[in-house]
Design a protein around this motif. Structure first.
Motif, PDB file in Angstrom:
ATOM      1  N   UNK A  62      45.213  21.105  22.867  1.00 28.04           N
ATOM      2  CA  UNK A  62      45.646  21.447  21.506  1.00 28.04           C
ATOM      3  C   UNK A  62      45.721  22.954  21.334  1.00 28.04           C
ATOM      4  N   UNK A  63      44.726  23.664  21.876  1.00 24.45           N
ATOM      5  CA  UNK A  63      44.747  25.130  21.787  1.00 24.45           C
ATOM      6  C   UNK A  63      45.901  25.706  22.596  1.00 24.45           C
ATOM      7  N   UNK A  64      46.134  25.148  23.780  1.00 23.47           N
ATOM      8  CA  UNK A  64      47.245  25.629  24.609  1.00 23.47           C
ATOM      9  C   UNK A  64      48.574  25.422  23.908  1.00 23.47           C
ATOM     10  N   UNK A  65      48.706  24.292  23.218  1.00 21.37           N
ATOM     11  CA  UNK A  65      49.945  24.028  22.493  1.00 21.37           C
ATOM     12  C   UNK A  65      50.123  24.993  21.326  1.00 21.37           C
ATOM     13  N   UNK A  66      49.026  25.290  20.633  1.00 18.37           N
ATOM     14  CA  UNK A  66      49.097  26.261  19.539  1.00 18.37           C
ATOM     15  C   UNK A  66      49.515  27.626  20.066  1.00 18.37           C
ATOM     16  N   UNK A  67      48.974  28.015  21.216  1.00 19.61           N
ATOM     17  CA  UNK A  67      49.303  29.319  21.792  1.00 19.61           C
ATOM     18  C   UNK A  67      50.707  29.343  22.369  1.00 19.61           C
ATOM     19  N   UNK A  68      51.351  28.192  22.428  1.00 21.38           N
ATOM     20  CA  UNK A  68      52.735  28.138  22.885  1.00 21.38           C
ATOM     21  C   UNK A  68      53.735  28.500  21.812  1.00 21.38           C
ATOM     22  N   UNK A  69      53.247  28.890  20.630  1.00 18.71           N
ATOM     23  CA  UNK A  69      54.137  29.322  19.547  1.00 18.71           C
ATOM     24  C   UNK A  69      55.066  30.434  20.024  1.00 18.71           C
ATOM     25  N   UNK A  70      56.292  30.432  19.509  1.00 14.62           N
ATOM     26  CA  UNK A  70      57.261  31.451  19.897  1.00 14.62           C
ATOM     27  C   UNK A  70      57.037  32.778  19.178  1.00 14.62           C
TER      28      UNK A  70
END
Length: 363
Positions: free
Chosen positions: A126-134
């Motif tokens: 979940x954190x990795x996905x959040x940090x995937x923000x553009x």
């Protein structure tokens, strides 16, 4: 001292990460939209330049970097490259600076003190996905608690910034070295609100506040406002949740993991016909859950300019929290409003946001 948490990217594929480490700063570019010194302008003038959704994104990030980040805040810089898979952590040590002849990393700069790093493999999906923000600059609100858990045991940065996990378990920093772990405070002091709340049989929450004098009602989507809301000027805030889904395959068996990230969203409007306006929004707006209606709780109703100013102010305070999605364009047309008591309406805006927190609309 402030202690908000921010993410600031170091360019495409973290190309400026070593520059940031070597010179103890973080920087952003956006020179096509704002090449000038942000200290010589203000937020409203930056917003006034917006002519497209891309411009709006740039304006939001520049405002965060130039006006929202404060000395003492924590900055996370992703460094996901072929040789490093980690997140650099720094504390902001200086105010916004504009460097006219800056390198490609950008002229908008903040001085920082590097505290250490934590590894990509240690964070949740979940954190990795959040940090995937553009976005280049944003607050990792949904996973901030997880990231704060790393702050008391950061791995040190080597002189050249190389990411090399120690062979032994990392030593916890001494008390005087460790950044304090706590929930980030509000970015500015807000007015204290004392509320009286009454819940009726249909789920309407009647809320009154003696100072500032406000009358409010939080109404479920499927319930009409009370009859006493007919023909009175005020504002309203529609609230709901936005679901962001991402999938990733992990492990030797390539297990498919799907993560749902729930974020609150809000829409701020004004009206003198709450019943008609909410009926219209049931048809035209996304699936909102509740509407918070706000009017004067004193003997004198809000004027047209009062509600224009209050609509704009509530939108600005919600935007300042960094906790809620605001898809609508900032109501700039209301900047010309001439309210009778702007300082009182500023307190009203803080109280409205306090009620939204109390009722669970904001995280």
């Amino acid at each position: 001292m402030s202690d908000e948490m921010w993410v600031v990217r170091a360019g495409l594929k973290a190309r400026f990460a070593q520059e940031f480490i070597d010179n103890s700063y973080v920087a952003i570019n956006f020179v096509d939209f704002a090449p000038d010194d942000l200290a010589r302008t203000d937020e409203e003038k930056i917003k006034a330049r917006v002519t497209s959704p891309v411009n709006r994104s740039h304006a939001t990030q520049l405002i965060s970097f130039g006006y929202r980040i404060s000395v003492g805040d924590i900055v996370i810089v992703p460094r996901l490259t072929a040789t490093n898979r980690d997140y650099l952590v720094a504390r902001v040590t200086g105010p916004y600076q504009h460097i006219p002849d800056a390198p490609l990393s950008g002229p908008h700069r903040r001085a920082v003190e590097w505290l250490g790093r934590f590894q990509r493999d240690d964070i949740s999906e979940a954190a990795a996905n959040t940090m995937g923000s553009l976005s280049t600059v944003f607050r990792p609100t949904a996973v901030e608690a997880e990231f704060r858990g790393f702050l008391t045991a950061l791995e040190p940065l080597t002189p050249n910034g190389a990411s090399q996990r120690p062979t032994s378990t990392p030593t916890t920093l001494r008390a005087h070295e460790a950044p304090e772990v706590r929930i980030a405070p509000a970015p500015r002091p807000r007015a204290v609100a004392q509320l009286d709340i009454e819940l009726d049989g249909q789920g309407r929450a009647r809320i009154s506040c003696p100072h500032p004098a406000l009358a409010m009602e939080q109404t479920p989507r499927h319930v009409d406002p009370g009859s006493d809301w007919a023909g009175v000027p005020g504002i309203y805030v529609l609230t709901g949740t936005d679901l962001q889904q991402s999938s990733a395959r992990t492990g030797n068996e390539r297990t498919l993991t799907t993560t749902l990230i729930v974020r609150p969203w809000a829409y701020v409007g004004l009206s003198e016909d709450f019943l008609g306006r909410l009926s219209s929004h049931r048809q035209s707006k996304p699936e909102w859950r509740r509407a918070l209606l706000v009017r004067s709780g004193g003997q004198q109703q809000f004027s047209s300019d009062d509600i224009k100013y209050l609509e704009h102010k509530v939108h600005a305070v919600l935007e300042e929290t960094g906790e809620v999605l605001l898809a609508q364009t900032t109501p700039r047309g209301n900047l010309s409003a001439k309210p009778r008591f702007p300082s009182m309406l500023d307190d009203c805006a803080d109280t409205v946001v306090a009620v939204l927190r109390l009722t669970g609309t904001l995280i």
